[in-house]
Motif scaffolding. Structure first.
Motif, PDB file in Angstrom:
ATOM      1  N   GLY A   1       8.496   2.952  -0.892  1.00  0.00           N
ATOM      2  CA  GLY A   1       9.283   1.883  -0.264  1.00  0.00           C
ATOM      3  C   GLY A   1       9.123   0.535  -0.949  1.00  0.00           C
ATOM      4  N   VAL A   2       8.181   0.431  -1.896  1.00  0.00           N
ATOM      5  CA  VAL A   2       7.902  -0.873  -2.512  1.00  0.00           C
ATOM      6  C   VAL A   2       8.614  -1.007  -3.864  1.00  0.00           C
ATOM      7  CG1 VAL A   2       6.068  -2.439  -3.291  1.00  0.00           C
ATOM      8  CG2 VAL A   2       5.643  -0.897  -1.368  1.00  0.00           C
ATOM      9  N   PRO A   3       9.610  -1.921  -3.967  1.00  0.00           N
ATOM     10  CA  PRO A   3      10.372  -2.049  -5.219  1.00  0.00           C
ATOM     11  C   PRO A   3       9.503  -2.323  -6.451  1.00  0.00           C
ATOM     12  CG  PRO A   3      11.467  -3.256  -3.461  1.00  0.00           C
ATOM     13  CD  PRO A   3      10.155  -2.803  -2.912  1.00  0.00           C
ATOM     14  N   TYR A   4       8.492  -3.202  -6.330  1.00  0.00           N
ATOM     15  CA  TYR A   4       7.672  -3.554  -7.499  1.00  0.00           C
ATOM     16  C   TYR A   4       6.944  -2.336  -8.074  1.00  0.00           C
ATOM     17  CZ  TYR A   4       4.157  -5.879 -10.415  1.00  0.00           C
ATOM     18  OH  TYR A   4       3.363  -6.266 -11.466  1.00  0.00           O
ATOM     19  N   ILE A   5       6.492  -1.430  -7.193  1.00  0.00           N
ATOM     20  CA  ILE A   5       5.800  -0.210  -7.643  1.00  0.00           C
ATOM     21  C   ILE A   5       6.771   0.656  -8.448  1.00  0.00           C
ATOM     22  CG2 ILE A   5       4.611   1.897  -6.860  1.00  0.00           C
ATOM     23  CD1 ILE A   5       3.554   0.334  -4.473  1.00  0.00           C
TER      24      ILE A   5
ATOM     25  N   PHE B   1       9.449  -0.553 -10.010  1.00  0.00           N
ATOM     26  CA  PHE B   1       9.781  -1.324 -11.215  1.00  0.00           C
ATOM     27  C   PHE B   1       8.772  -1.056 -12.333  1.00  0.00           C
ATOM     28  CE2 PHE B   1       9.015  -5.348 -13.598  1.00  0.00           C
ATOM     29  CZ  PHE B   1      10.224  -5.430 -14.275  1.00  0.00           C
TER      30      PHE B   1
ATOM     31  N   GLU C   1      -3.868  -4.030  -8.754  1.00  0.00           N
ATOM     32  CA  GLU C   1      -3.687  -4.539  -7.389  1.00  0.00           C
ATOM     33  C   GLU C   1      -2.936  -3.511  -6.535  1.00  0.00           C
ATOM     34  OE1 GLU C   1      -2.330  -8.655  -7.049  1.00  0.00           O
ATOM     35  OE2 GLU C   1      -1.725  -8.247  -4.979  1.00  0.00           O
TER      36      GLU C   1
ATOM     37  N   LEU D   1       7.439   2.641   7.586  1.00  0.00           N
ATOM     38  CA  LEU D   1       6.454   2.195   6.598  1.00  0.00           C
ATOM     39  C   LEU D   1       5.312   1.451   7.288  1.00  0.00           C
ATOM     40  CD1 LEU D   1       6.028   1.927   3.415  1.00  0.00           C
ATOM     41  CD2 LEU D   1       6.823  -0.402   3.743  1.00  0.00           C
TER      42      LEU D   1
ATOM     43  N   ARG E   1       2.352  -1.140   7.827  1.00  0.00           N
ATOM     44  CA  ARG E   1       2.126  -2.480   7.278  1.00  0.00           C
ATOM     45  C   ARG E   1       1.025  -2.395   6.221  1.00  0.00           C
ATOM     46  NH1 ARG E   1       5.857  -5.715   7.695  1.00  0.00           N
ATOM     47  NH2 ARG E   1       4.433  -7.462   7.453  1.00  0.00           N
ATOM     48  N   LEU E   2       1.232  -3.097   5.104  1.00  0.00           N
ATOM     49  CA  LEU E   2       0.241  -3.037   4.023  1.00  0.00           C
ATOM     50  C   LEU E   2      -0.757  -4.196   4.142  1.00  0.00           C
ATOM     51  CD1 LEU E   2       2.641  -2.225   1.055  1.00  0.00           C
ATOM     52  CD2 LEU E   2       0.996  -0.675   2.096  1.00  0.00           C
TER      53      LEU E   2
ATOM     54  N   LEU F   1      14.973  -8.959  -6.649  1.00  0.00           N
ATOM     55  CA  LEU F   1      14.725  -7.889  -5.669  1.00  0.00           C
ATOM     56  C   LEU F   1      13.863  -6.762  -6.245  1.00  0.00           C
ATOM     57  CD1 LEU F   1      18.214  -7.620  -3.927  1.00  0.00           C
ATOM     58  CD2 LEU F   1      16.096  -8.530  -2.935  1.00  0.00           C
ATOM     59  N   ARG F   2      13.874  -6.607  -7.575  1.00  0.00           N
ATOM     60  CA  ARG F   2      13.113  -5.521  -8.209  1.00  0.00           C
ATOM     61  C   ARG F   2      11.600  -5.731  -8.123  1.00  0.00           C
ATOM     62  NH1 ARG F   2      14.519  -5.551 -14.148  1.00  0.00           N
ATOM     63  NH2 ARG F   2      14.204  -7.764 -13.697  1.00  0.00           N
ATOM     64  N   ILE F   3      11.177  -6.990  -7.924  1.00  0.00           N
ATOM     65  CA  ILE F   3       9.726  -7.265  -7.924  1.00  0.00           C
ATOM     66  C   ILE F   3       9.196  -7.548  -6.519  1.00  0.00           C
ATOM     67  CG2 ILE F   3       9.598  -7.969 -10.330  1.00  0.00           C
ATOM     68  CD1 ILE F   3       9.672 -10.911  -9.344  1.00  0.00           C
ATOM     69  N   VAL F   4       9.967  -7.158  -5.514  1.00  0.00           N
ATOM     70  CA  VAL F   4       9.533  -7.337  -4.127  1.00  0.00           C
ATOM     71  C   VAL F   4       8.353  -6.407  -3.834  1.00  0.00           C
ATOM     72  CG1 VAL F   4      10.248  -6.869  -1.735  1.00  0.00           C
ATOM     73  CG2 VAL F   4      11.707  -8.243  -3.244  1.00  0.00           C
ATOM     74  N   GLY F   5       7.343  -6.942  -3.135  1.00  0.00           N
ATOM     75  CA  GLY F   5       6.163  -6.156  -2.794  1.00  0.00           C
ATOM     76  C   GLY F   5       6.158  -5.707  -1.348  1.00  0.00           C
ATOM     77  N   ASP F   6       6.891  -6.441  -0.502  1.00  0.00           N
ATOM     78  CA  ASP F   6       6.989  -6.083   0.913  1.00  0.00           C
ATOM     79  C   ASP F   6       8.466  -5.982   1.287  1.00  0.00           C
ATOM     80  OD1 ASP F   6       7.038  -5.877   3.649  1.00  0.00           O
ATOM     81  OD2 ASP F   6       5.496  -7.385   4.002  1.00  0.00           O
ATOM     82  N   PRO F   7       8.977  -4.739   1.353  1.00  0.00           N
ATOM     83  CA  PRO F   7      10.416  -4.564   1.583  1.00  0.00           C
ATOM     84  C   PRO F   7      10.901  -5.118   2.930  1.00  0.00           C
ATOM     85  CG  PRO F   7       9.274  -2.441   1.560  1.00  0.00           C
ATOM     86  CD  PRO F   7       8.280  -3.474   1.187  1.00  0.00           C
TER      87      PRO F   7
ATOM     88  N   HIS G   1       5.821  -9.319  -5.013  1.00  0.00           N
ATOM     89  CA  HIS G   1       4.510  -8.676  -5.157  1.00  0.00           C
ATOM     90  C   HIS G   1       3.539  -9.572  -5.935  1.00  0.00           C
ATOM     91  CE1 HIS G   1       1.500  -5.647  -6.293  1.00  0.00           C
ATOM     92  NE2 HIS G   1       1.990  -4.917  -5.304  1.00  0.00           N
TER      93      HIS G   1
END
Lengths: 173, 140
Positions: free
Chosen positions: A26-30, A32, A73, A104, A106-107, B42-48, B54
């Motif tokens: 669910g996390v876009p950065y992961i 990416f 991280e 999801l 909470r992280l 939006l590609r580097i978002v850590g909390d959707p 992030h």
């Protein structure tokens, strides 16, 4: 005393994999960075397949220090969230059906994160594992190690402190 | 730093593949100080759920900016590599806003450059994050 019959292995695996999927995908950065997680029981190994967009020094070439930090991280946050979620799933506090349909958890939030760069990150796949040294109700301390070709030869390590998400089941909030 | 040295540093930093992938830009460099900007993406978002960027992307911005500051110090002959970097996250960056960072190399020896940095979004009174790091000083 009658012991409960163990559940079929595929049922247990499916539940655990669905939970891990809900955390990671669910996390876009992961997505990416292209990070994925392999699971053996409760042990997680994060993998970062090499890609040109991860390069920070084109002359060497070497992986960007920020990518290494982000990879470590992510490994720490997912490792910490996973360790909490694992207990919740195994004790039935969290409904695995809900996880499968995209709920999801909470992280934890990063308070601080210190990365030790031991050698340059080569243009190859990287791996990392997190160790939760302390996980309290509010704060947690996590250590992470990352390597490439040889498990014993780390290219980076990190320590971070995290704020745990509030739990609604506790008497003291 | 001579205008030539700054222009070369600028070209070098803007050509880093990971910085290009994040659309990071160097906005100022010279005499041990560097400033960079990371646009919201939006590609580097850590909390959707909240859309907050992030910490890893903030790390990449801080690391690049601190390295640039170290390299731009008048006593630095050329390149640099990160020895360690600590980031403190004060608050979540506001979704939709660019993150700007300013790094300063406040001390340099023959072998080590000491750098600190602050990251801000549109609210310039409350930092999003701060960083402190040690960087190598590479010979010519």
């Amino acid at each position: 005393m009658a012991r409960k019959r163990p559940e079929p292995v595929q049922v247990v695996k499916q539940r655990r994999d669905a939970a891990l999927n809900a955390l990671v995908h669910g996390v876009p950065y992961i997505q990416f960075l292209g990070i994925d997680f392999e699971r053996r029981g409760d042990e997680l190994t994060a993998t970062l397949p090499f890609d040109n967009k991860l390069i920070g020094n084109p002359i060497l070439p070497a992986i960007h220090g920020g990518v290494t930090a982000g990879f470590l991280e992510t490994t720490a946050v997912i490792g910490l969230a996973w360790s909490v979620l694992w207990d919740d799933i195994e004790t039935g506090r969290v409904d695995s059906e809900e996880l499968a349909v995209g709920y999801l958890p909470r992280l934890p939030k990063t308070i601080d994160f210190t990365v030790d760069y031991l050698r340059s990150g080569l243009p190859r796949d990287a791996y990392a594992r997190a160790r939760v040294n302390r996980s309290g109700r509010r704060y947690a301390s996590v250590h992470v190690e990352a390597w490439q070709d040889q498990r014993a030869v780390l290219f980076a390590q990190a320590t971070g402190h995290f704020l745990m998400p509030r739990r609604d089941d506790g008497a003291d909030g | 730093m001579t205008p030539d040295k700054s222009r070369i540093a600028e070209q070098f930093i803007n050509a880093i593949p990971h910085c290009k992938a994040l659309n990071m830009k160097l906005t100022h460099i010279g005499d041990g100080v560097a400033e960079m900007k990371l646009p919201y993406d939006l590609r580097i978002v850590g909390d959707p759920e909240t859309g907050v960027v992030h910490g890893g992307a903030v790390s990449a911005l801080m690391d690049t900016c601190c390295g640039a500051a170290a390299m731009s110090h008048p006593s630095s002959p050329s390149g640099t590599a990160t020895i360690d970097l600590r980031i403190d996250y004060m608050r979540a960056a506001t979704p939709g806003q660019a993150i700007r960072t300013r790094a300063e190399c406040y001390h340099i020896t023959r072998s080590v450059a000491f750098v600190r940095a602050t990251a801000l979004d549109d609210d310039t009174n409350a930092p999003v994050a701060t960083a402190t790091g040690a960087f190598t000083v590479e010979g010519l």
